[in-house]
Design an enzyme around this catalytic site. Structure first.
Site, mmCIF file in Angstrom:
data_model
loop_
_atom_site.group_PDB
_atom_site.id
_atom_site.type_symbol
_atom_site.label_atom_id
_atom_site.label_comp_id
_atom_site.label_asym_id
_atom_site.label_seq_id
_atom_site.Cartn_x
_atom_site.Cartn_y
_atom_site.Cartn_z
ATOM 1 N N HIS A 167 1.024 -1.313 -0.024
ATOM 2 C CA HIS A 167 0.116 0.113 0.129
ATOM 3 C C HIS A 167 0.726 1.311 -0.126
ATOM 4 O O HIS A 167 1.092 1.692 1.118
ATOM 5 C CB HIS A 167 -0.833 -0.005 1.282
ATOM 6 C CG HIS A 167 -1.624 -1.188 1.431
ATOM 7 N ND1 HIS A 167 -1.227 -2.473 1.765
ATOM 8 C CD2 HIS A 167 -3.034 -1.597 0.947
ATOM 9 C CE1 HIS A 167 -2.073 -3.292 1.821
ATOM 10 N NE2 HIS A 167 -3.268 -2.798 1.183
ATOM 11 N N HIS A 189 -2.280 -1.203 6.995
ATOM 12 C CA HIS A 189 -1.838 -1.586 5.482
ATOM 13 C C HIS A 189 -0.867 -0.614 5.257
ATOM 14 O O HIS A 189 -0.023 -0.878 4.378
ATOM 15 C CB HIS A 189 -3.045 -1.560 4.829
ATOM 16 C CG HIS A 189 -3.952 -0.094 4.935
ATOM 17 N ND1 HIS A 189 -4.951 -0.016 5.724
ATOM 18 C CD2 HIS A 189 -3.757 0.760 4.232
ATOM 19 C CE1 HIS A 189 -5.215 1.256 5.698
ATOM 20 N NE2 HIS A 189 -4.779 1.774 4.743
ATOM 21 N N GLY A 238 -3.958 -4.395 11.498
ATOM 22 C CA GLY A 238 -4.305 -4.756 10.121
ATOM 23 C C GLY A 238 -5.932 -4.887 10.272
ATOM 24 O O GLY A 238 -6.528 -4.589 9.130
ATOM 25 N N ASP A 265 -10.211 5.944 7.302
ATOM 26 C CA ASP A 265 -11.625 5.877 7.185
ATOM 27 C C ASP A 265 -12.143 4.621 7.640
ATOM 28 O O ASP A 265 -13.287 4.400 8.372
ATOM 29 C CB ASP A 265 -12.001 6.091 5.775
ATOM 30 C CG ASP A 265 -11.931 7.394 5.153
ATOM 31 O OD1 ASP A 265 -12.263 8.437 5.798
ATOM 32 O OD2 ASP A 265 -10.912 7.519 4.374
ATOM 33 N N ILE A 304 -10.746 8.301 0.711
ATOM 34 C CA ILE A 304 -10.583 7.265 -0.045
ATOM 35 C C ILE A 304 -10.672 5.872 0.726
ATOM 36 O O ILE A 304 -9.884 5.893 1.636
ATOM 37 C CB ILE A 304 -9.242 7.215 -0.968
ATOM 38 C CG1 ILE A 304 -9.310 8.509 -1.845
ATOM 39 C CG2 ILE A 304 -9.004 6.013 -1.685
ATOM 40 C CD1 ILE A 304 -10.409 8.550 -3.154
ATOM 41 N N HIS A 334 -4.199 3.132 -3.394
ATOM 42 C CA HIS A 334 -4.311 2.659 -1.842
ATOM 43 C C HIS A 334 -3.546 1.245 -1.902
ATOM 44 O O HIS A 334 -2.879 1.116 -0.931
ATOM 45 C CB HIS A 334 -6.050 2.143 -1.527
ATOM 46 C CG HIS A 334 -5.946 1.090 -0.452
ATOM 47 N ND1 HIS A 334 -6.238 1.418 0.791
ATOM 48 C CD2 HIS A 334 -6.030 -0.099 -0.437
ATOM 49 C CE1 HIS A 334 -6.219 0.471 1.651
ATOM 50 N NE2 HIS A 334 -6.242 -0.534 0.698
ATOM 51 N N SER A 388 -23.576 -11.138 36.686
ATOM 52 C CA SER A 388 -23.851 -12.551 36.172
ATOM 53 C C SER A 388 -22.272 -13.117 36.157
ATOM 54 O O SER A 388 -22.240 -14.410 36.169
ATOM 55 C CB SER A 388 -24.222 -12.421 35.198
ATOM 56 O OG SER A 388 -25.730 -12.027 35.054
ATOM 57 N N GLU A 428 -18.017 -5.350 23.639
ATOM 58 C CA GLU A 428 -17.224 -6.781 23.687
ATOM 59 C C GLU A 428 -16.118 -6.547 22.730
ATOM 60 O O GLU A 428 -15.110 -6.913 23.161
ATOM 61 C CB GLU A 428 -17.882 -7.804 23.536
ATOM 62 C CG GLU A 428 -19.065 -8.047 24.415
ATOM 63 C CD GLU A 428 -20.470 -7.375 24.134
ATOM 64 O OE1 GLU A 428 -20.627 -6.765 23.105
ATOM 65 O OE2 GLU A 428 -21.507 -7.688 24.821
ATOM 66 N N PHE A 458 -21.214 -14.290 23.657
ATOM 67 C CA PHE A 458 -20.658 -13.146 23.307
ATOM 68 C C PHE A 458 -19.229 -13.067 22.878
ATOM 69 O O PHE A 458 -18.693 -11.912 22.562
ATOM 70 C CB PHE A 458 -21.347 -11.995 23.942
ATOM 71 C CG PHE A 458 -22.828 -11.979 24.018
ATOM 72 C CD1 PHE A 458 -23.547 -12.276 23.123
ATOM 73 C CD2 PHE A 458 -23.318 -11.933 25.472
ATOM 74 C CE1 PHE A 458 -25.023 -12.384 23.102
ATOM 75 C CE2 PHE A 458 -24.704 -11.973 25.734
ATOM 76 C CZ PHE A 458 -25.533 -12.283 24.526
ATOM 77 N N HIS A 504 -28.281 -17.729 23.409
ATOM 78 C CA HIS A 504 -27.529 -17.621 24.322
ATOM 79 C C HIS A 504 -26.801 -18.773 24.643
ATOM 80 O O HIS A 504 -25.999 -18.717 25.663
ATOM 81 C CB HIS A 504 -28.202 -16.916 25.506
ATOM 82 C CG HIS A 504 -28.870 -15.657 25.428
ATOM 83 N ND1 HIS A 504 -29.276 -14.861 24.170
ATOM 84 C CD2 HIS A 504 -28.561 -14.437 26.264
ATOM 85 C CE1 HIS A 504 -29.713 -13.810 24.505
ATOM 86 N NE2 HIS A 504 -28.976 -13.464 25.646
ATOM 87 N N ARG A 548 -22.484 -21.635 34.476
ATOM 88 C CA ARG A 548 -23.446 -20.618 35.163
ATOM 89 C C ARG A 548 -24.023 -21.410 36.363
ATOM 90 O O ARG A 548 -23.999 -20.965 37.473
ATOM 91 C CB ARG A 548 -24.550 -20.311 34.270
ATOM 92 C CG ARG A 548 -25.753 -19.960 34.958
ATOM 93 C CD ARG A 548 -26.864 -19.979 34.078
ATOM 94 N NE ARG A 548 -27.867 -18.782 34.487
ATOM 95 C CZ ARG A 548 -29.106 -18.820 34.109
ATOM 96 N NH1 ARG A 548 -29.612 -19.491 32.831
ATOM 97 N NH2 ARG A 548 -29.995 -17.811 34.382
HETATM 98 C C1 LIG Z 1 -11.676 -5.273 9.614
HETATM 99 C C2 LIG Z 1 -11.259 -5.282 8.171
HETATM 100 N N1 LIG Z 1 -11.811 -5.283 7.162
HETATM 101 C C3 LIG Z 1 -11.546 -5.025 5.775
HETATM 102 C C4 LIG Z 1 -10.206 -4.838 5.784
HETATM 103 C C5 LIG Z 1 -9.534 -4.795 4.321
HETATM 104 N N2 LIG Z 1 -9.200 -3.304 4.095
HETATM 105 C C6 LIG Z 1 -7.896 -3.144 4.375
HETATM 106 S S1 LIG Z 1 -7.603 -1.463 3.881
HETATM 107 C C7 LIG Z 1 -9.160 -1.332 3.621
HETATM 108 C C8 LIG Z 1 -9.554 0.123 3.330
HETATM 109 C C9 LIG Z 1 -9.426 1.156 4.297
HETATM 110 O O1 LIG Z 1 -9.640 2.505 3.994
HETATM 111 P P1 LIG Z 1 -8.971 3.561 4.779
HETATM 112 O O2 LIG Z 1 -9.205 3.221 6.050
HETATM 113 O O3 LIG Z 1 -9.498 4.856 4.444
HETATM 114 O O4 LIG Z 1 -7.483 3.548 4.283
HETATM 115 P P2 LIG Z 1 -7.048 4.290 3.032
HETATM 116 O O5 LIG Z 1 -6.949 3.608 1.962
HETATM 117 O O6 LIG Z 1 -7.291 5.795 3.167
HETATM 118 O O7 LIG Z 1 -5.567 4.259 3.536
HETATM 119 C C10 LIG Z 1 -10.095 -2.315 3.666
HETATM 120 C C11 LIG Z 1 -11.410 -2.535 3.379
HETATM 121 C C12 LIG Z 1 -9.230 -4.871 6.909
HETATM 122 N N3 LIG Z 1 -8.018 -5.021 6.810
HETATM 123 N N4 LIG Z 1 -9.620 -4.898 8.271
HETATM 124 MG MG LIG Z 2 -9.194 6.604 3.456
#
Ligand SMILES: Cc1ncc(C[n+]2csc(CCOP(=O)(O)OP(=O)(O)O)c2C)c(N)n1
Ligand SMILES: [Mg+2]
Length: 716
Positions: free
Chosen positions: A61, A101, A162, A203, A235, A309, A432, A461, A486, A522, A569
């Site tokens: 990335h 990433h 990640g 994001d 993005i 990305h 509980s 959780e 849960f 449950h 329980r």
């Molecule tokens: C829980 C989870 N779901 C999906 C992904 C796959 N994934 C990696 S990066 C990404 C997009 C992330 O967008 P953003 O946080 O805006 O990062 P940017 O592209 O702006 O660096 C996704 C869907 C992941 N790593 N973790």
């Molecule tokens: Mg982004």
């Protein structure tokens, strides 16, 4: 100033000379000293290392490192207190890349700051954590620059990220830990713990529910040592966030109660530094900095697009980008002269000075408060204080017995009194789960009571598991709790605890069918099997109150493994240990609880949890009918698998193939112990809403059913 082109007034320019690592081509422009500011040079080094590593790996990335290099540079070189020579110095500021990433940001900064490696015993190895060769081998086997930041693998990584949102949630645990440590150990003139936690997120981290859970709790707890920086680039992978994410994020954080700041240009290092300064002065609430950035900054064809990305830029585009940065176009993995030195003069000197002062302070502290200093030493090495197991209860034989969760509550209260940094709580089910620490002075952790040992995670959780990890990463001994069902909502953090080799503890009650009338929503069925499938995790399902004690005794001594404890329980009999084998056998994962007279069994009943006493009852009946049965209590597959073969064969002699497993959970996996000629009494479907006794009858968890199955198996 903008990291695009304006010179920094504060820093002297240094000559830009290519390193020996790189061959120059005829097309390259050698930047002149007068054009290049040293911080710009450092920022572009982070950018180009990231670009080159992704290109070489043919995966990764590049776009976000290109955009966030000025941010990471500013946090590390101008703001953070971190000594690269000792990445585990307890009072260091923490840096978390929740948008994992963009890991090349971390590998670049750890390399350029010459952060040192330490091993699992916390010894400094005298070698760099991340070398330039590691970066050249980004995402390749055994490189210290893997695809995402990995805590257990690379020194200087504060937590594995990640799965989006985990990093920010873990940062809340770290912030809680700092508050708790400061409250317990700081004394007038001894500010031993006053560090801050910085978490960068994108994001994705803020779309994920866990980000909201964590942000809500952080504001509730008034964690003013916590700063999240939001990479507001509009993005994600599928394109512009106008298709998915149009809420007003700043307003949302204001509503939570955060101090919200905005920096409109991710290249503006002066503004970033200013915002970080505002954070440091803010009290009573965490700080959220919205940073407007351009993914793929400087890429003529990919900037501001999803294409920046997650794929290499390509050789042609890289040349254009480097030209734009004023970088030698064909240089690869170039660290220009002056860059290492500049990091050394920045974060290096600042961190070394801060750590030296702290070390001196600790020495004086040790003279004045030797007991507290000893606690700090022990905690840092994940060791236990002497007498950690004193007063652990022994439960007398009792046919009615007590519930697993009741026994657990008693043990937790003893351990927490013996181990001052043992603490935890529940996701709103404390009464509980029986996890409430009730001894005098235990208290509730709140903004106005950072001494509290009881955590109220609220019904969060997912964040709870990550926060528990953040506490464990800060060397506390934390536990989190909810109903076993849960655990589904907590699984991502549990998995990361296993991956990070952290001693996080998850206390799950109301396991199996015990949530009778609540019904199948449950009643966990597949949960034991799924946790047993998780590498590195210890799953324990004790059979009676004394096994609960032994389970805690085992878990508390773990330094690098998480544990899941599945507790009943309902009351189950406290087995008569004069008649049956000692519960200390739990430490071997499985043990012979009761045997045929004189040994030499022809049939083995293997059970866990509440089914052990059913198996013991069936065993009595079988023996009375002349069937030579053995009962094996098997609270933990993982611990049993760690035993030598001789021991395992002594418990489950290979020649005895008539075996029956009994467990109120999915039979999935029990084939491994009962073999192809054995039988499994367990769940093949979801449960149902009814009193537990009726469910036990319906699903076959009764001694007579075990006896019947045994006879059928033996052909009698
Ligand atoms: C829980 C989870 N779901 C999906 C992904 C796959 N994934 C990696 S990066 C990404 C997009 C992330 O967008 P953003 O946080 O805006 O990062 P940017 O592209 O702006 O660096 C996704 C869907 C992941 N790593 N973790
Ligand atoms: Mg982004």
């Amino acid at each position: 100033m903008s990291a695009g082109c304006v010179k920094s007034p504060r820093l002297k320019c240094r000559p830009f000379i290519s390193s020996k690592e790189t061959k120059m081509s005829a097309t390259q422009v050698i930047p002149q000293a007068s054009d290049i500011q040293i911080d710009q040079l450092c920022i572009n080094t982070i950018r180009t290392l990231s670009i080159d590593a992704v290109q070489q790996a043919k995966s990764g990335h590049p776009g976000t490192p290109m955009a966030l290099a000025p941010l990471v540079y500013t946090i590390w070189n101008r703001s953070m207190r971190f000594d690269p020579k000792d990445p585990i110095w307890p009072n260091r500021d923490r840096f978390i890349l929740s948008n994992g990433h963009a890991s090349m940001l971390v590998w670049s900064i750890l390399h350029l700051t010459k952060t040192q490696a330490v091993d699992a015993e916390y010894e400094n190895l005298g070698q760099p954590s991340v070398t330039l060769d590691d970066i050249r081998n980004f995402r390749r086997l055994d490189s210290k620059a893997p695809g995402h930041p990995e805590y257990h693998l690379v020194s200087g990584v504060e937590t594995t990220t990640g799965p989006l949102g985990q990093g920010v949630a873990t940062s809340v645990g770290m912030a809680v830990a700092q508050k708790w440590l400061a409250n317990r150990y700081n004394r007038p003139d001894f500010n031993l713990f006053d560090y801050n936690i910085y978490a960068v997120c994108g994001d994705g981290c803020l779309m994920e529910g866990i980000g909201s859970e964590a942000a809500s709790l952080a504001a509730h707890l008034g964690l003013d040592n916590l700063c999240w920086i939001y990479d507001n680039n509009h993005i994600t992978i599928e394109g512009n966030t106008r298709i998915t994410f149009t809420e007003d994020v700043a307003a949302r954080f204001l509503a939570y109660g955060w101090n919200v700041l905005r920096v409109g240009d991710a290249n503006d290092t002066e503004r970033i530094e200013h915002a970080l300064g505002v954070f440091k002065k803010t009290t009573g609430r965490p700080t959220f900095i919205v940073l407007d950035s351009h993914i793929g900054y400087g890429s003529p064809h990919k900037q501001d697009t999803a294409a920046a990305h997650g794929e290499p830029l390509g050789d042609d585009e890289i040349r254009l980008v480097k030209r734009g940065y004023g970088w030698p176009e064909d240089a690869k993995f170039l660290v220009p002269d002056g860059v290492y030195e500049h990091f050394s003069a920045g974060v290096g000197e600042r961190g070394a000075k801060a750590r030296a002062e702290w070390t001196e302070l600790l020495q004086k502290y040790r003279a004045k408060y030797p007991d507290l200093a000893t606690e700090i030493d022990l905690m840092q090495r994940r060791e236990l204080p002497t007498g950690w197991d004193k007063n652990l209860p022994t439960f007398p034989a009792d046919a009615k017995g007590i519930a697993g969760r009741e026994a657990s509550g008693k043990v937790l209260n003893v351990l927490a009194q013996n181990i001052p940094w043992f603490m935890g709580g529940s996701a709103d089910l404390g009464s509980s789960n029986k996890t409430t620490l009730t001894f005098e002075g235990a208290g509730d952790f709140q903004a106005d009571n950072p001494a509290g040992r009881n955590f109220h995670f609220g019904i969060r959780e997912n964040a709870m598991a990550a926060i528990v990890n953040g506490l464990a990463l800060s060397k506390l001994r934390p536990f989190g709790s909810t109903f076993f069902i849960f655990s589904d909502y907590a699984r991502p953090g549990i998995r990361l605890a296993a991956l990070m080799e952290l001693p996080s503890l998850f206390v799950f009650t109301h396991e199996a069918l015990s949530n009778g009338e609540d019904g199948p929503t449950h009643q966990p069925v597949e949960h034991l099997a799924s946790f047993r499938a998780m590498p590195g995790l210890i799953t324990l399902r004790p059979a009676d109150a004394n096994e609960v004690v032994e389970a805690y005794r085992y878990i508390v001594q773990l330094r690098h493994q998480p544990a899941v404890l599945a507790l009943s329980r309902q009351a189950f009999p406290t087995l008569d240990r004069a008649k049956y084998a000692s519960a200390s056998g739990l430490a071997k994962g499985a043990y012979v609880l009761a045997d045929a007279p004189g040994g030499k069994p022809e049939l083995i009943l293997i059970a866990s949890g509440s089914e052990v006493s059913l198996a013991a009852d069936a065993h009595e009946k079988l023996i009375a009918e002349g069937i030579r049965s053995r009962v094996v209590s098997m609270p933990s597959w993982e611990i049993f698998e760690q035993q030598p073969k001789e021991y395992r064969d002594s418990v489950l002699p290979p020649k005895v193939t008539a075996r029956i497993s009994v467990e109120q959970a999915s039979t999935f996996g029990w084939e491994r112990y009962v073999g192809t000629s054995g039988r499994m009494i367990g769940m093949q479907s979801f449960g149902a809403s009814a009193p537990l006794k009726e469910l036990q009858k319906r699903f076959g968890f009764e001694p007579d059913r075990i006896v019947e199955t045994a006879k059928e198996l033996l052909g009698r």
